[in-house]
Design an enzyme around this catalytic site. Structure first.
Site, mmCIF file in Angstrom:
data_model
loop_
_atom_site.group_PDB
_atom_site.id
_atom_site.type_symbol
_atom_site.label_atom_id
_atom_site.label_comp_id
_atom_site.label_asym_id
_atom_site.label_seq_id
_atom_site.Cartn_x
_atom_site.Cartn_y
_atom_site.Cartn_z
ATOM 1 C CE1 TYR A 1 19.132 30.279 -0.707
ATOM 2 C CE2 TYR A 1 17.821 29.312 1.062
ATOM 3 C CZ TYR A 1 17.905 29.939 -0.167
ATOM 4 O OH TYR A 1 16.756 30.243 -0.860
ATOM 5 C CD GLU B 1 8.574 35.227 0.092
ATOM 6 O OE1 GLU B 1 9.475 36.052 -0.064
ATOM 7 O OE2 GLU B 1 8.554 34.421 1.033
ATOM 8 N NE ARG C 1 18.672 37.448 3.165
ATOM 9 C CZ ARG C 1 18.278 37.508 1.892
ATOM 10 N NH1 ARG C 1 17.150 38.135 1.578
ATOM 11 N NH2 ARG C 1 19.005 36.971 0.937
ATOM 12 N NE ARG D 1 16.064 11.384 11.254
ATOM 13 C CZ ARG D 1 14.842 11.383 11.783
ATOM 14 N NH1 ARG D 1 14.639 10.750 12.927
ATOM 15 N NH2 ARG D 1 13.835 11.985 11.163
ATOM 16 C CG LEU E 1 14.123 36.195 2.211
ATOM 17 C CD1 LEU E 1 14.581 35.493 3.475
ATOM 18 C CD2 LEU E 1 14.808 35.595 0.991
ATOM 19 C CE LYS F 1 18.522 33.411 0.536
ATOM 20 N NZ LYS F 1 17.278 33.519 -0.246
#
Length: 285
Positions: free
Chosen positions: A33, A180, A52, A100, A205, A148
């Site tokens: 995301y 972070e 990114r 799945r 990140l 991310k």
């Protein structure tokens, strides 16, 4: 009033939005995301977020169902349809829907693309005025934090534990050093007035706001050093602050109940926040 959201090629009211129960983002957190801030109805740092996003896609061998230009158009259309002046646009790309299986689905399985807007007060943030209280917690996330992904359960747990301790957020610690925050990059200002933040690696990140703040600091003759630091060093620093797309720059006034500096937002954090807002309003898309 219901928001308009975007789901796999269609703009729909939020209460009509649907995603498959077999989507791998839902079943495996097999999704990435990006969050782009919106100020005065315009996007901030969109190109950085797209770069990114592409990096995360490559690292996960994941496809994207459209071009960067089309993504920009969708962002702008969502902002327009929802009359968003200040807040964010959230974008999520998953590997798509398939039965799945831990193994990735066959090549050619369409990726899923979901986007929505959210109103948020960014410029006039009360947190920027009072500062954040931070609790330190062990970093128990997976080791590829440079991607991310939507694997955000532990950061959520850490934030809730911080709140139980009377803090606003947590700084995560691994091998004695701060990696972070739960959703931000961590900074201190040492006794030589040098801005210190962790060097880029797989441990954290690669923040878009982090990069912009670093460039602003360098252009205004502020010294910047990329290295790890301990919680004790942060507690003894002149200042501390965090950076993220929707926080911009938020000062940190206490860590583990110990005041940082004089326990109020410091001049470096205030000035960097001012510079960041000024630059963003002048360069927003």
């Amino acid at each position: 009033m219901s928001r308009t959201v975007y789901v796999n090629g269609h703009f729909v009211p939020e209460n009509e939005a649907e995603i498959s129960v077999f989507d791998r983002g839902f079943l495996f957190a097999d999704a990435i995301y990006e969050v782009t801030a919106v100020l005065n109805g315009r996007m901030v740092g969109f190109d950085g977020h797209m770069a990114r996003l592409r990096r995360s896609l490559r690292e996960l061998e994941m496809g994207l169902p459209t071009s960067d230009q089309r993504l920009r158009e969708i962002h702008l259309e969502l902002i327009d349809k929802n009359a968003l002046q200040e807040g964010l646009v959230y974008m999520q790309v998953s590997r798509g829907a398939a039965d799945r299986d831990f193994a990735y689905p066959a090549p050619g399985t369409p990726a899923s693309l979901v986007m929505f807007t959210q109103e948020k007060s960014i410029i006039d943030s009360p947190v920027a005025e009072r500062g954040l209280k931070i609790a330190s917690l062990p970093d128990m996330r997976w080791s590829r934090r440079d991607i991310k992904t939507v694997q955000l359960l532990y950061p959520s747990m850490a934030k809730m534990e911080a709140k139980k301790r009377g803090a606003d957020d947590a700084w995560l610690v691994e091998s004695g050093l701060v990696t972070e925050g739960t959703s931000s990059n961590a900074w201190i200002v040492d006794n030589d007035n040098t801005l210190v933040t962790r060097e880029l690696s797989r441990a954290l990140l690669h923040g878009i706001t982090r990069a912009t703040v670093m460039a602003l600091a360098n252009s205004h003759d502020m010294k910047v050093e990329e290295r790890g630091f301990t919680i004790k060093e942060a507690q003894n620093a002149r200042e501390a602050f965090v950076t993220s797309s929707t926080a911009l720059v938020h000062p940190v006034v206490a860590i583990d109940e110990r005041p940082v500096g004089d326990g109020t937002p410091g001049p470096f954090a205030r000035e960097l926040r001012r510079l960041y807002i000024e630059a963003s309003l002048n360069s927003a898309d």
